[in-house]
Design a protein around this motif. Sequence first.
Motif, PDB file in Angstrom:
ATOM      1  N   GLY A   1      24.186  -7.196 -13.282  1.00 59.12           N
ATOM      2  CA  GLY A   1      25.014  -8.344 -13.643  1.00 59.12           C
ATOM      3  C   GLY A   1      26.439  -7.957 -13.958  1.00 59.12           C
ATOM      4  N   PHE A   2      27.265  -8.981 -14.212  1.00 60.31           N
ATOM      5  CA  PHE A   2      28.697  -8.792 -14.508  1.00 60.31           C
ATOM      6  C   PHE A   2      29.375  -7.897 -13.467  1.00 60.31           C
ATOM      7  CE2 PHE A   2      26.682  -9.748 -18.585  1.00 60.31           C
ATOM      8  CZ  PHE A   2      27.391 -10.906 -18.898  1.00 60.31           C
ATOM      9  N   TYR A   3      29.104  -8.227 -12.207  1.00 58.56           N
ATOM     10  CA  TYR A   3      29.637  -7.389 -11.123  1.00 58.56           C
ATOM     11  C   TYR A   3      31.131  -7.596 -10.930  1.00 58.56           C
ATOM     12  CZ  TYR A   3      24.807  -6.559  -9.781  1.00 58.56           C
ATOM     13  OH  TYR A   3      23.492  -6.175  -9.776  1.00 58.56           O
ATOM     14  N   ALA A   4      31.788  -6.539 -10.504  1.00 61.54           N
ATOM     15  CA  ALA A   4      33.168  -6.639 -10.042  1.00 61.54           C
ATOM     16  C   ALA A   4      33.129  -6.691  -8.516  1.00 61.54           C
ATOM     17  CB  ALA A   4      33.962  -5.412 -10.491  1.00 61.54           C
ATOM     18  N   GLU A   5      34.171  -7.282  -7.927  1.00 64.44           N
ATOM     19  CA  GLU A   5      34.203  -7.390  -6.461  1.00 64.44           C
ATOM     20  C   GLU A   5      34.117  -6.025  -5.797  1.00 64.44           C
ATOM     21  OE1 GLU A   5      37.452  -9.660  -4.987  1.00 64.44           O
ATOM     22  OE2 GLU A   5      36.715 -11.535  -5.838  1.00 64.44           O
ATOM     23  N   SER A   6      34.571  -5.002  -6.513  1.00 62.58           N
ATOM     24  CA  SER A   6      34.588  -3.659  -5.925  1.00 62.58           C
ATOM     25  C   SER A   6      33.244  -2.935  -6.053  1.00 62.58           C
ATOM     26  CB  SER A   6      35.680  -2.831  -6.610  1.00 62.58           C
ATOM     27  OG  SER A   6      35.489  -2.885  -8.022  1.00 62.58           O
ATOM     28  N   ASP A   7      32.271  -3.523  -6.744  1.00 56.56           N
ATOM     29  CA  ASP A   7      30.968  -2.859  -6.896  1.00 56.56           C
ATOM     30  C   ASP A   7      30.256  -2.768  -5.545  1.00 56.56           C
ATOM     31  OD1 ASP A   7      31.158  -2.384  -9.584  1.00 56.56           O
ATOM     32  OD2 ASP A   7      30.207  -4.261 -10.171  1.00 56.56           O
TER      33      ASP A   7
END
Length: 118
Positions: A95-101
């Motif tokens: 969860g709480f992903y960043a677009e760069s993950d």
Amino acid sequence: MFATFHHHPPKNRGQNWCELDLTAFQAVQKCLDEFRPDVIIHTAANSNLDECEKNPQAAEKINVAATEFLAQAAEALGARFIFVSSDMVFDGKTGFYAESDPVSPLAVYGKNKTDAEN
Ligand SMILES: NC(=O)c1ccc[n+]([C@@H]2O[C@H](COP(=O)([O-])OP(=O)(O)OC[C@H]3O[C@@H](n4cnc5c(N)ncnc54)[C@H](OP(=O)(O)O)[C@@H]3O)[C@@H](O)[C@H]2O)c1
């Protein structure tokens, strides 16, 4: 401004709406040649998870192939292209992903969005 719908016309639609199947690439190209947009905002998708699992070929056509076609058409026109992806490109384990993950899609729909992003 010019907008399209597929099966469901908007209420009180003005003259700038037209019916268009985005997987009918010849018709899409004709439309783009006529209107020569500066910006293409692509929000269409099959986002029904069950439908995508049941008919992955049809899902791939609208979610991936149509997106690729529009992105290439936008490039040829010199138009800005805006595409809407999904958090379904992630597996949801943290969860709480960043677009760069890094992506890790589990379902056909998430895989389609990952392919469309690429
Ligand atoms: N809603 C969410 O929670 C969410 C979250 C993340 C990302 N997104 C993404 O955001 C975008 C908009 O989502 P939404 O919830 O508004 O989706 P939606 O309600 O399912 O609407 C998708 C639209 O795509 C159109 N469409 C489907 N197949 C088409 C085709 N072959 N040719 C032309 N149009 C076609 C449909 O048109 P007709 O109704 O006229 O058939 C429909 O209006 C999508 O890309 C979706 O993947 C949505």
